[in-house]
Motif scaffolding. Structure first.
Motif, PDB file in Angstrom:
ATOM      1  N   UNK A  13      47.958  46.289  48.996  1.00 56.97           N
ATOM      2  CA  UNK A  13      48.470  46.399  50.364  1.00 56.97           C
ATOM      3  C   UNK A  13      49.888  46.968  50.360  1.00 56.97           C
ATOM      4  N   UNK A  14      50.728  46.497  49.436  1.00 54.33           N
ATOM      5  CA  UNK A  14      52.100  46.990  49.389  1.00 54.33           C
ATOM      6  C   UNK A  14      52.168  48.434  48.894  1.00 54.33           C
ATOM      7  N   UNK A  15      51.114  48.873  48.161  1.00 55.57           N
ATOM      8  CA  UNK A  15      51.077  50.259  47.696  1.00 55.57           C
ATOM      9  C   UNK A  15      50.601  51.208  48.777  1.00 55.57           C
ATOM     10  N   UNK A  16      50.148  50.659  49.875  1.00 49.85           N
ATOM     11  CA  UNK A  16      49.762  51.502  50.995  1.00 49.85           C
ATOM     12  C   UNK A  16      48.275  51.624  51.232  1.00 49.85           C
ATOM     13  N   UNK A  17      47.483  50.843  50.524  1.00 46.89           N
ATOM     14  CA  UNK A  17      46.039  50.890  50.742  1.00 46.89           C
ATOM     15  C   UNK A  17      45.699  50.173  52.043  1.00 46.89           C
ATOM     16  N   UNK A  18      44.606  50.581  52.651  1.00 43.22           N
ATOM     17  CA  UNK A  18      44.179  49.906  53.872  1.00 43.22           C
ATOM     18  C   UNK A  18      43.657  48.516  53.521  1.00 43.22           C
ATOM     19  N   UNK A  19      43.605  47.660  54.501  1.00 44.35           N
ATOM     20  CA  UNK A  19      43.172  46.287  54.274  1.00 44.35           C
ATOM     21  C   UNK A  19      41.736  46.238  53.770  1.00 44.35           C
ATOM     22  N   UNK A  20      40.894  47.081  54.349  1.00 42.80           N
ATOM     23  CA  UNK A  20      39.484  47.112  53.945  1.00 42.80           C
ATOM     24  C   UNK A  20      39.345  47.529  52.481  1.00 42.80           C
ATOM     25  N   UNK A  21      40.061  48.590  52.094  1.00 41.79           N
ATOM     26  CA  UNK A  21      39.978  49.073  50.717  1.00 41.79           C
ATOM     27  C   UNK A  21      40.582  48.069  49.732  1.00 41.79           C
ATOM     28  N   UNK A  22      41.660  47.416  50.116  1.00 40.35           N
ATOM     29  CA  UNK A  22      42.289  46.425  49.240  1.00 40.35           C
ATOM     30  C   UNK A  22      41.354  45.237  49.015  1.00 40.35           C
ATOM     31  N   UNK A  23      40.694  44.781  50.079  1.00 36.87           N
ATOM     32  CA  UNK A  23      39.739  43.674  49.942  1.00 36.87           C
ATOM     33  C   UNK A  23      38.557  44.080  49.072  1.00 36.87           C
ATOM     34  N   UNK A  24      38.063  45.301  49.278  1.00 40.87           N
ATOM     35  CA  UNK A  24      36.918  45.774  48.491  1.00 40.87           C
ATOM     36  C   UNK A  24      37.288  45.889  47.016  1.00 40.87           C
ATOM     37  N   UNK A  25      38.458  46.418  46.713  1.00 39.14           N
ATOM     38  CA  UNK A  25      38.891  46.568  45.328  1.00 39.14           C
ATOM     39  C   UNK A  25      39.098  45.205  44.677  1.00 39.14           C
ATOM     40  N   UNK A  26      39.683  44.270  45.397  1.00 37.60           N
ATOM     41  CA  UNK A  26      39.908  42.932  44.842  1.00 37.60           C
ATOM     42  C   UNK A  26      38.589  42.191  44.650  1.00 37.60           C
ATOM     43  N   UNK A  27      37.596  42.511  45.466  1.00 32.73           N
ATOM     44  CA  UNK A  27      36.317  41.817  45.364  1.00 32.73           C
ATOM     45  C   UNK A  27      35.517  42.267  44.145  1.00 32.73           C
ATOM     46  N   UNK A  28      35.696  43.503  43.685  1.00 27.33           N
ATOM     47  CA  UNK A  28      34.894  43.993  42.560  1.00 27.33           C
ATOM     48  C   UNK A  28      35.519  43.680  41.209  1.00 27.33           C
ATOM     49  N   UNK A  29      36.740  43.227  41.168  1.00 25.33           N
ATOM     50  CA  UNK A  29      37.369  42.869  39.902  1.00 25.33           C
ATOM     51  C   UNK A  29      36.710  41.589  39.398  1.00 25.33           C
ATOM     52  N   UNK A  30      36.232  41.578  38.142  1.00 25.99           N
ATOM     53  CA  UNK A  30      35.537  40.388  37.641  1.00 25.99           C
ATOM     54  C   UNK A  30      36.485  39.210  37.469  1.00 25.99           C
ATOM     55  N   UNK A  31      35.967  38.029  37.760  1.00 21.17           N
ATOM     56  CA  UNK A  31      36.733  36.806  37.550  1.00 21.17           C
ATOM     57  C   UNK A  31      36.740  36.476  36.061  1.00 21.17           C
ATOM     58  N   UNK A  32      37.721  35.743  35.630  1.00 18.01           N
ATOM     59  CA  UNK A  32      37.818  35.369  34.226  1.00 18.01           C
ATOM     60  C   UNK A  32      36.617  34.593  33.738  1.00 18.01           C
ATOM     61  N   UNK A  33      36.014  33.780  34.590  1.00 15.27           N
ATOM     62  CA  UNK A  33      34.859  32.982  34.178  1.00 15.27           C
ATOM     63  C   UNK A  33      33.611  33.840  34.000  1.00 15.27           C
ATOM     64  N   UNK A  34      33.593  35.052  34.581  1.00 11.35           N
ATOM     65  CA  UNK A  34      32.442  35.928  34.467  1.00 11.35           C
ATOM     66  C   UNK A  34      32.487  36.797  33.208  1.00 11.35           C
ATOM     67  N   UNK A  35      33.613  36.832  32.536  1.00  9.26           N
ATOM     68  CA  UNK A  35      33.744  37.658  31.339  1.00  9.26           C
ATOM     69  C   UNK A  35      33.203  36.915  30.132  1.00  9.26           C
TER      70      UNK A  35
END
Length: 84
Positions: A13-35
């Protein structure tokens, strides 16, 4: 979202991404428990090696069965085409 994903979301968000894109990008990053861990990889490698050993043993049996049939097939071909 976990704190790490919130940090990623905030950074996007601070880098200038839209809220929708920031949420989508954060959602696809795997959680530590999934690795998977190194132990998981070693167990998987051992299972694969065991399976490969079994497959090789089965292939030896199949090769023997197939190649042991060649003399019989050759004898049949000789009898059918040359001795009749």
């Amino acid at each position: 979202m976990t704190s790490m994903l919130m940090e990623l979301y905030d950074a996007l968000m601070s880098a200038g991404a839209s809220e929708t894109k920031a949420k989508a990008a954060a959602a696809v990053v795997p959680h530590g428990k999934d690795l998977c861990t190194k132990k998981d990889l070693l167990c998987t490698k051992q299972d694969l090696e065991k399976g490969l050993t079994e497959v090789r043993a089965d292939m030896k049996v199949l090769k023997f069965a197939v190649f042991s049939m060649y003399p019989f097939i050759l004898a049949l071909v000789i009898k059918i085409f040359f001795l009749t």
